[in-house]
Design a protein around this motif. Structure first.
Motif, PDB file in Angstrom:
ATOM      1  N   GLY A  72       0.817  -1.205   0.000  1.00 52.94           N
ATOM      2  CA  GLY A  72       0.000   0.000   0.000  1.00 52.94           C
ATOM      3  C   GLY A  72       0.848   1.252   0.000  1.00 52.94           C
ATOM      4  N   PRO A 104      -4.737  -0.277   8.820  1.00 51.41           N
ATOM      5  CA  PRO A 104      -5.779  -0.833   7.943  1.00 51.41           C
ATOM      6  C   PRO A 104      -5.670  -0.331   6.510  1.00 51.41           C
ATOM      7  CG  PRO A 104      -6.715  -0.154  10.046  1.00 51.41           C
ATOM      8  CD  PRO A 104      -5.301   0.339  10.030  1.00 51.41           C
ATOM      9  N   SER A 105      -5.207   0.903   6.330  1.00 52.11           N
ATOM     10  CA  SER A 105      -5.095   1.467   4.984  1.00 52.11           C
ATOM     11  C   SER A 105      -4.071   0.726   4.130  1.00 52.11           C
ATOM     12  CB  SER A 105      -4.719   2.952   5.058  1.00 52.11           C
ATOM     13  OG  SER A 105      -3.501   3.133   5.768  1.00 52.11           O
ATOM     14  N   SER A 106      -3.094   0.063   4.758  1.00 53.28           N
ATOM     15  CA  SER A 106      -2.081  -0.663   3.987  1.00 53.28           C
ATOM     16  C   SER A 106      -2.722  -1.763   3.149  1.00 53.28           C
ATOM     17  CB  SER A 106      -1.028  -1.263   4.930  1.00 53.28           C
ATOM     18  OG  SER A 106      -0.333  -0.255   5.623  1.00 53.28           O
ATOM     19  N   LYS A 107      -3.592  -2.519   3.784  1.00 53.39           N
ATOM     20  CA  LYS A 107      -4.265  -3.616   3.078  1.00 53.39           C
ATOM     21  C   LYS A 107      -5.254  -3.074   2.045  1.00 53.39           C
ATOM     22  CE  LYS A 107      -7.184  -6.112   5.447  1.00 53.39           C
ATOM     23  NZ  LYS A 107      -7.733  -7.112   6.401  1.00 53.39           N
ATOM     24  N   ILE A 108      -5.963  -2.027   2.406  1.00 50.94           N
ATOM     25  CA  ILE A 108      -6.955  -1.452   1.492  1.00 50.94           C
ATOM     26  C   ILE A 108      -6.289  -0.918   0.229  1.00 50.94           C
ATOM     27  CG2 ILE A 108      -8.627   0.411   1.197  1.00 50.94           C
ATOM     28  CD1 ILE A 108      -9.198   0.106   4.254  1.00 50.94           C
ATOM     29  N   LEU A 109      -5.240  -0.109   0.410  1.00 54.91           N
ATOM     30  CA  LEU A 109      -4.558   0.481  -0.739  1.00 54.91           C
ATOM     31  C   LEU A 109      -3.810  -0.567  -1.560  1.00 54.91           C
ATOM     32  CD1 LEU A 109      -3.195   3.759   0.923  1.00 54.91           C
ATOM     33  CD2 LEU A 109      -5.050   3.569  -0.748  1.00 54.91           C
ATOM     34  N   ALA A 111      -4.708  -3.721  -1.956  1.00 56.97           N
ATOM     35  CA  ALA A 111      -5.715  -4.437  -2.750  1.00 56.97           C
ATOM     36  C   ALA A 111      -6.202  -3.584  -3.911  1.00 56.97           C
ATOM     37  CB  ALA A 111      -6.891  -4.833  -1.850  1.00 56.97           C
ATOM     38  N   GLU A 112      -6.369  -2.284  -3.655  1.00 59.64           N
ATOM     39  CA  GLU A 112      -6.876  -1.390  -4.703  1.00 59.64           C
ATOM     40  C   GLU A 112      -5.935  -1.307  -5.895  1.00 59.64           C
ATOM     41  OE1 GLU A 112      -7.728   2.391  -2.992  1.00 59.64           O
ATOM     42  OE2 GLU A 112      -9.605   1.732  -2.042  1.00 59.64           O
ATOM     43  N   GLU A 123      -4.148 -12.365   0.140  1.00 57.26           N
ATOM     44  CA  GLU A 123      -3.807 -11.847   1.465  1.00 57.26           C
ATOM     45  C   GLU A 123      -3.333 -13.004   2.344  1.00 57.26           C
ATOM     46  OE1 GLU A 123      -5.941  -9.964   5.410  1.00 57.26           O
ATOM     47  OE2 GLU A 123      -6.889  -9.624   3.448  1.00 57.26           O
TER      48      GLU A 123
END
Length: 354
Positions: A72, A104-109, A111-112, A123
């Protein structure tokens, strides 16, 4: 860490010195140099050369594609995009490797960007590996010894160093306690406790690399690294962790150049705006607060000026820093480079007959 040049030759200390000398000679009128302009120019050509390097190295390894840990962050986003552009999305595999202290933003970004590039990804949480070694428990014991008021239920933590530009050579690490987004305590770490924390934190990067190689070997792929030049020079990576890869395409690009590449490659703006961080503490801690101890655009200009042997007055003009601060910074870089040399060095090998 094994670093390979664009021609396929291994980069050694003497190579780097010679390259710096050659580059310095090419800078004919250094008095008018604008360092940031130098770092940000010819980004399209740089991207093309990086893609060629990645292609040549994967071909040399006789592998089918690339595995890459996607954090991310901007470095992995740039490396992932370059790999996809060169090999196609079907030959690149992304791994999201969170643990319970990751933002949490690490996984979200992560994946995006995989989804935006059409990359197959998976994951694989590494918390079970870390827990099996008692890393979280041991880390809490150190923090409790240092911070009497620490309560894991209400506090987040980060490791910080004094701002170099304001506090100079003072190199005393502190644990910072954060509650509801506000700093509520800051405690000086003893040397032994600091070393123990660094050793515990390094397990996270080494666990991630263990997973990446498990997948790479199953798929007959290479593992692509994401270390940039700013990190490489300062030893800002973990030996046999994020430094234990098959190729490092970004290792001769300063962090400033990574941002220029990200804009050229049209990386997600949220990733570009996100402050860079190792993301190994429960409170998201930017690199400027620990590793760099100064703003990114300043440290890169100082490193560039030192590499190219630019005059002090030119460095003053570019950075806005005093001569004394610049000279102290360069001495600081030399000390950091010397103390982290073992991280960059290949293990000595004994040969019969030597």
């Amino acid at each position: 860490m094994r670093i390979i040049g664009s021609s396929g030759t291994q980069i050694t200390e003497s190579n780097i010195t010679q390259l710096a000398k050659n580059n310095a000679e090419r800078l004919t009128d250094s008095s008018n140099i604008k360092i940031l302009d130098e770092l940000n120019k010819n980004t399209d050509q740089l991207a093309e050369r990086l893609r060629g390097f990645i292609r040549d190295q994967v071909t040399a390894f006789k592998k089918k594609g690339v595995v890459l840990g996607v954090s991310g962050g901007i470095d992995s986003a740039v490396a992932l995009t370059l790999c996809v552009q060169e090999f196609g999305k079907e030959n690149v595999y992304g791994l999201l490797l969170p643990e319970k202290e990751s933002a949490p933003s690490s996984k979200i970004l992560g994946a995006e960007i995989c989804e935006s590039l059409g990359v197959t990804y998976e994951e694989v949480p590494i918390s079970p590996i870390i827990e099996s070694l008692g890393i979280y428990e041991k880390k809490e014991q150190v923090i409790k010894r240092t911070c009497p008021e620490y309560d894991a239920r209400i506090h987040k933590t980060s490791l910080v160093l004094p701002d170099f530009l304001n506090q100079g050579l003072l190199n005393v690490p502190h644990i910072r306690l954060i509650k509801d987004g506000e700093t509520v305590g800051k405690y000086r770490l003893r040397a032994n406790d600091y070393l123990e924390l660094i050793g515990l934190q390094g397990v996270k990067q080494r666990s991630r690399m263990l997973v990446q190689y498990m997948y790479a070997e199953q798929m007959n792929y290479v593992v692509c690294g994401t270390t940039n030049k700013t990190e490489l020079v300062l030893g800002q990576f973990v030996k046999y962790g994020d430094g234990g890869v098959d190729l490092e395409p970004l290792a001769d690009c300063y962090k400033t150049q990574i941002y220029a590449l990200a804009k050229h490659l049209r990386v997600n703006e949220e990733i570009i705006k996100r402050p860079p961080s190792a993301d190994t503490w429960s409170h998201y801690t930017p690199d400027e607060e620990f590793y760099w101890r100064m703003p990114m655009h300043i440290i890169d200009q100082l490193l560039y000026a030192k590499e190219h042997k630019l005059p002090l007055e030119v460095t003053e003009k570019n950075t806005g820093l005093t001569r004394d601060t610049i000279e102290k910074s360069w001495r600081h870089f030399d000390r950091v480079k010397d103390t982290t040399e073992y991280i960059r060095a290949a293990p000595p090998v004994f040969y019969l007959g030597m």
